[in-house]
Design an enzyme around this catalytic site. Sequence first.
Site, PDB file in Angstrom:
ATOM      1  N   LYS A 217       0.858  -1.189   0.000  1.00  0.00           N
ATOM      2  CA  LYS A 217       0.000   0.000   0.000  1.00  0.00           C
ATOM      3  C   LYS A 217       0.891   1.235   0.000  1.00  0.00           C
ATOM      4  O   LYS A 217       1.911   1.264   0.699  1.00  0.00           O
ATOM      5  CB  LYS A 217      -0.909  -0.026   1.234  1.00  0.00           C
ATOM      6  CG  LYS A 217      -1.945   1.090   1.270  1.00  0.00           C
ATOM      7  CD  LYS A 217      -2.882   0.973   2.483  1.00  0.00           C
ATOM      8  CE  LYS A 217      -3.910   2.093   2.507  1.00  0.00           C
ATOM      9  NZ  LYS A 217      -4.837   1.994   3.660  1.00  0.00           N
TER      10      LYS A 217
ATOM     11  N   SER B 158      -9.849   2.264   2.714  1.00  0.00           N
ATOM     12  CA  SER B 158      -8.899   2.967   1.882  1.00  0.00           C
ATOM     13  C   SER B 158      -7.901   2.055   1.164  1.00  0.00           C
ATOM     14  O   SER B 158      -7.289   2.489   0.189  1.00  0.00           O
ATOM     15  CB  SER B 158      -8.120   3.943   2.761  1.00  0.00           C
ATOM     16  OG  SER B 158      -7.269   3.243   3.661  1.00  0.00           O
TER      17      SER B 158
ATOM     18  N   SER C 296     -10.300   0.070   6.988  1.00  0.00           N
ATOM     19  CA  SER C 296      -9.648   0.206   5.681  1.00  0.00           C
ATOM     20  C   SER C 296      -8.982  -1.052   5.121  1.00  0.00           C
ATOM     21  O   SER C 296      -8.576  -1.061   3.962  1.00  0.00           O
ATOM     22  CB  SER C 296      -8.614   1.333   5.732  1.00  0.00           C
ATOM     23  OG  SER C 296      -9.242   2.579   5.601  1.00  0.00           O
TER      24      SER C 296
END
Lengths: 95, 486, 478
Positions: B76, B151, B175
């Site tokens: 990420k 997210s 997330s």
Amino acid sequence: MTLSLSDIKRVAKLARIEISEADAQQNLIQLSGIFNLIEQMQAVETQKIKPMSYSQDMVQRLREDIVTETDQHIQFQSIAPQIEDSYYLVPRVIE
Amino acid sequence: MLNASLRQLSSLLSEKKISSTELTGEFLTRIKALNPDLNAFITVNEEKSLEQARVADEMIASGQSTPLTGIPIAQKDIFCANGWLTTCGSKILSNFISPYDAAVVKQFDQAGMVNLGKTNMDEFAMGSSNETSYYGPVKNPWDRLAVPGGSSGGSACAVAARLAPAATGTDTGGSIRQPAALCGISGIKPTYGLVSRYGMIAFASSLDQAGPMAKSAEDLALLLNVMVGFDERDSTSLQRKKEDYTQSLERSVSGLRIGLPKEFFAEGMSSDVSSAVEAALTEYRKLGATFVEVSLPNSKLAVPVYYVLAPAEASSNLSRFDGVRYGYRATQYTNLEDLYAKTRAEGFGEEVKRRILIGTYVLSHGYYDAYYLQAQKLRRLIAEDFTKAFEQCDLIMGPTSPTVAFNIGEKCDDPIQMYLSDIYTSAASLAGLPGMSIPVGFGNNRRPAGLHIIGNYFREAQMLNVAHCYQQVTNWHELTPLEINR
Amino acid sequence: MQWETVIGLEIHVQLATRSKIFSGASVAYGAQPNSQACAVDIALPGVLPVLNRKAVEYAIRFGLAINAAINSPSIFARKNYFYPDLPKGYQISQLERPIVEGGHVTIRTGDKEKTIHLTRAHLEEDAGKSTHEGFHDKTGIDLNRAGTGLLEIVSEPEMRSSTEAVAYAKALHSLVRWIGICDGNMQEGSFRCDANVSVRPAGSDVLGTRCEIKNLNSFRFLERAIDYEVARQIDILESGGSIIQQTRLYDADRDETRSMRSKEDAHDYRYFPDPDLLPVVIPQEWIEQIREKLPELPEDRRNRYIQDFGLSAYDANILTAARELADYFEQAVKHLPEQSKLCANWIMGEVSGRLNKEELEIDRCPVNPEQLAGLLLRITDGTVSGKIAKDVFDSMWQGNGDSADTIIDAKNLRQISDGGEIEKWIDEVLAANQQQVADYRAGKEKAFNSLVGQIMKISKGKANPAQVNTLLKKRLTE
């Protein structure tokens, strides 16, 4: 509680975010909605509750006083917007 | 190969049936083909990835490999990786080449895993749909009209579309779990403090926790073995004995007491998600688990509490992005104050600015007690609800998300609707509890639904065991989006 | 109208740790700009603070030295504001539950003694430095200082004059150096004062509106800035104006204070507990360990010097102004405990004078306490006179560590107390000065001193003056 346009502008200034009149208006509408949701919190009596600031009931660990870091300013400053003589530069600050 | 589990890939690599270079190359080729449409990655660097693959091959050849050596993993873009563009989904870091490695990146690096690239995400992890990214929305591989969740949407998409065998995510209010659910993959947010936050760009420090995202619980266990560990650079990192999360995967779940919070099964959950969750619970019943109704009365306040605390911490955490030492700086400004105000106005997206404004407001003079302090008190009540619930059950289950993935653009203009995506996940985050999501079928438009499993503190092994047992008798986690396999 | 001045001080003490309070970067002074600003100090995205044990220990040491309470748990909070020398956009500081709370110090002005109470002392990080010269229309930022551990010591508004404020600042300056938590170097910014100053009509018990004066990096500036500010405020009030609460900067070149533009905005620091730092729990055993290692404090030593050595309060105050000086005194006086006053006089006189002249600190004194004691012993046993002793001291200062005895022998400076020898000098002088002998006998006492002087002179100072006196008197009255 009612948010006002001046609240939005005050907070934007504190947060150092330039905000146009139109954006302030737009934010006022959205933030008012969000604060309506947040207001649900006020219904609960919490006088005797201890605030929870941390996810774990832990205590701070202490580091020994040892210098572990080496000079990396050349690498760090290679990504800086503006430097001179190894100083970071900003517009002139008046104290 | 694309559908192979990490164990299978590990065998292939150690038996030298495939090299890391070949495996990495295969995924890079696939990214090249599919990413332009899916937009799961912000940065791909073939040269760097292949160099790491070569090193991994040498490790394998010299017998120095770990179980995961040579396997690619997508990171990420919230994790700083030395020499990699690290944007956190924001324009304000659009030129930030990190000069150092996050603890998580380093751990995977040391395990010999190959960094496949940096995945797309909501800007500063603020969002539940991946639409707040400066780098554009990510598409849900199951239905490209839909969002992947957020997210960690890029990571979820990458795993679901088989652009990567595994990925990292971070979870502040859901997330990891929500995008895992919306993309039909598995993801776990460990107990707060188990994975180092060092080098993970902070959103809300008291809630942020990194975790793995992969196809199955077994894969998650292998990844967690690498990620979990004490880090002296993170004051909130826990010092605990190292656990092998794969050890108890096969344990029987017979007699397991599953708590079903009545609040999670009340209004709000859409019927398609409800059916999928009910079906999963039926499987657990077949496996010998028992159910007990529990109550989390204060969990209904989790979203409002979360949307006070997380923005408050974020407003402070994001003050460092000022255009002075790194990152974006406005091009036109008249003085220092103007430099700050324009840099931040131009560098941050709308949702990030909105949350900074909320956070600044709730901390500001005269409002602190009514909002911030009140939220912290309610946070304790929410956590105590769980403590009581765990007196009656071993684990808690429910839906991860109230609905399946919604359409891109559908909730963009309605932040409150977007925030309510976290309705089931944020409570566990506030309590610091571990939570995970596993795929349990499909809802409307054949979009995936997830089962949310909340464990007691440090019960990751048990949660993974419970998820694994389910995945031994179902195959939702093995299914891939039809379009992808075209 | 009569006005009363009310002053409270906030003193920032840089802690003498090796590394920064939340990072492993060095705190050494004077390095190349930004070469000691590590990833944590420049606030790269993702970095985190970890607390330095030594900084906590130093804060506790200070708390114990002023008889304050040590808070456990103690909490770190973020103080949010934007400034280019503050890389995170917040300063890690303490608001609620500072590590040290309460306590007091004694100050003395003239022969007046006063107790000043402390509100609190909390740990925080220093900011970087802004340089406004040398970059055209820009300001240069050096973050080497950013993250250096500070103890901010806040007094109650109990001082009533600039003299008291200076006495308080000096007492703290002495104390923090005494207990070894700060090097006290004011030029390098290790000890910095901000003064909160207000005035009110004499007799009023309501505080006036205060102004905070920053940048007071010497005791002289502290005094002058307060005096200027008090006069300014009285002027305003007497001409019917009112004081605006503001932060002001002392401009030493112009000897005036002026409003700081950068602080004009009303502040809203949005303090909240730092989620990156957990509560600091301080076990009682740790406090006790620190207490045991605490040196005898200046106040205790001062009292002991008065009681055990019979020194005057004045002498005791001077000798305990710095630990090095007190230690020097103590090492010397233990060799001649009966002569503590002589010892004190020599240290405050000859030793201090010479150090001042040569701009040396006591710990660099060329004459060590044992040497000094050796010399003083020779004065008390009559081996040398006070005058000769000064010559011996001078030789020791220039010398290579030789003892007083060695120097006295080598230079043949031993005082002569042998009656026969002294009689010979008396004979010689009396013979040459018949007129003065007559004067003395006629009642002119002065003539006696002149004769003694001449005898000392021809003995080259070696004659025992007491004996000269006795023998001369005897001869003149025969």
